[in-house]
Design a protein around this motif. Structure first.
Motif, PDB file in Angstrom:
ATOM      1  N   HIS A   1       0.840  -1.190   0.000  1.00  0.00           N
ATOM      2  CA  HIS A   1       0.000   0.000   0.000  1.00  0.00           C
ATOM      3  C   HIS A   1       0.880   1.246   0.000  1.00  0.00           C
ATOM      4  CE1 HIS A   1      -3.702  -2.265   0.741  1.00  0.00           C
ATOM      5  NE2 HIS A   1      -3.012  -2.969   1.621  1.00  0.00           N
TER       6      HIS A   1
ATOM      7  N   ILE B   1      -5.060   6.238  -0.736  1.00  0.00           N
ATOM      8  CA  ILE B   1      -4.334   4.971  -0.651  1.00  0.00           C
ATOM      9  C   ILE B   1      -4.433   4.225  -1.979  1.00  0.00           C
ATOM     10  CG2 ILE B   1      -4.181   2.750   0.530  1.00  0.00           C
ATOM     11  CD1 ILE B   1      -3.326   5.132   2.191  1.00  0.00           C
TER      12      ILE B   1
ATOM     13  N   THR C   1      -2.951   0.511  -4.054  1.00  0.00           N
ATOM     14  CA  THR C   1      -2.344  -0.805  -3.874  1.00  0.00           C
ATOM     15  C   THR C   1      -1.539  -1.163  -5.113  1.00  0.00           C
ATOM     16  OG1 THR C   1      -4.198  -1.502  -2.477  1.00  0.00           O
ATOM     17  CG2 THR C   1      -2.788  -3.233  -3.376  1.00  0.00           C
TER      18      THR C   1
ATOM     19  N   ASP D   1      -7.385  -3.624   3.696  1.00  0.00           N
ATOM     20  CA  ASP D   1      -8.114  -3.014   2.588  1.00  0.00           C
ATOM     21  C   ASP D   1      -8.903  -1.773   3.010  1.00  0.00           C
ATOM     22  OD1 ASP D   1      -7.146  -4.932   0.897  1.00  0.00           O
ATOM     23  OD2 ASP D   1      -8.927  -6.205   0.982  1.00  0.00           O
TER      24      ASP D   1
END
Length: 323
Positions: free
Chosen positions: A4, A15, A17, A300
């Protein structure tokens, strides 16, 4: 593996990924499968000082299981439960230097373990190594509801100290009374000197931990006892400069010291880690202390964890990872 990262867009931290290669442990390093990682306000403040749009890796502390150990990474080996300071902690795997790693006490969950490394090292440094807090002394913690602040309160009580805390939230101060807070001051302003003197019978605080920052530095100095110590730890207010009353410093034999690991080399970090292992972790291993966690979010939902921290609603540590 997944990692992340964060970037600043229109004053909002976003954020993202990414898929990145699995790192390989070098000499003295541990490859750790991350089960939980602690969120720290300092890295969010640093992110806001970066150029907008530039991606930044997140996470400076983690807890997990050793997958592979590099050469000279003793005493750790594959299968060990460890926690420690590291880089890019919000990822499936992270590299820990062996001298930063600590064995996780058996009774701690992964989130509890991830909540400890940074706070425990900072608190050991400012209360024990430099602060020399003794039984019967008065400790004042400004901005006490932070992860470091609550950990400092908990440790100070085991040392036999009496604790005063400031916070902008009366609700948080009331909750901290259950952890032993002796006097809660509902304020964020530099207006607490008289209340501190009243609580301490005119003595003042023997040690002050200033997490709030430069806007209250002068009030902290005024609130110190004779030969009192002031630990400059954080700057939640964003104020990094303050006037110093040299006459008070001289006449009352005061001591001011900084608490930061930024300039530490491996040997200095090893010394702090060993202090935590010797003096603090046994308190958690025995159940005398329990890490104070505000909330745990799945990886998440890291975006929500950051929103929680920036709302200033937290009481204790915010963690991301497994339950």
């Amino acid at each position: 593996m997944r990692a992340h990262t964060a970037r600043l867009v229109d004053d909002r931290i976003l954020i993202e990924t990414q898929d990145i290669p699995l790192p390989e442990p070098g000499p003295g390093q541990l490859l750790v499968r991350v089960h939980a990682a602690g969120l720290n306000r300092g890295e969010l403040l640093s992110l806001r000082q970066q150029p907008p749009g530039e991606p930044v890796v997140l996470g400076i502390e983690a807890a997990g299981e050793v997958v592979r150990a590099g050469a000279d990474a003793r005493p750790f080996r594959a299968g060990d439960r460890v926690m420690g300071r590291c880089r890019a902690a919000f990822a499936d795997y992270a590299l820990l230097d062996a001298h930063d790693a600590m064995a996780v006490p058996e009774r701690l969950s992964w989130p509890q373990a991830a909540a400890l490394p940074i706070a425990a090292m900072v608190v050991y440094d400012m209360l024990i190594a430099q602060g020399r807090l003794a039984a019967g002394e008065w400790l004042l913690i400004t901005g006490i509801s932070s992860g470091v602040g609550v950990t400092a309160l908990q440790l100070a009580k085991t040392l036999g100290a009496r604790v005063i805390g400031t916070s902008g939230s009366a609700r948080k101060l009331a909750a901290l009374e259950r952890l032993g807070l002796d006097a809660g001051l509902h304020t964020r302003a530099p207006d607490f000197h008289e209340a501190v003197m009243a609580a301490t019978g005119g003595r003042g605080a023997d040690l002050i931990v200033d997490i709030a920052g430069g806007s209250i530095f002068g009030e902290c100095l005024r609130s110190l006892a004779f030969e009192g110590r002031l630990a400059a730890v954080g700057a939640l207010d964003g104020v990094r400069e303050a006037r110093l009353d040299l006459a008070a410093l001289h006449a009352r034999r005061l001591m001011i010291f900084g608490v930061s690991s930024k300039g530490y080399g491996p040997e200095q970090r090893r010394r702090i880690v060993q202090g935590v292992v010797d003096r603090i972790l046994p308190l958690y291993a025995s159940g005398r202390l329990t890490p104070a966690i505000d909330r745990t979010y799945p990886f998440d939902e890291l975006q929500d964890a950051i929103a929680r921290m920036e709302s200033n609603e937290q009481l204790g540590k915010i963690v991301a990872g497994e339950a």
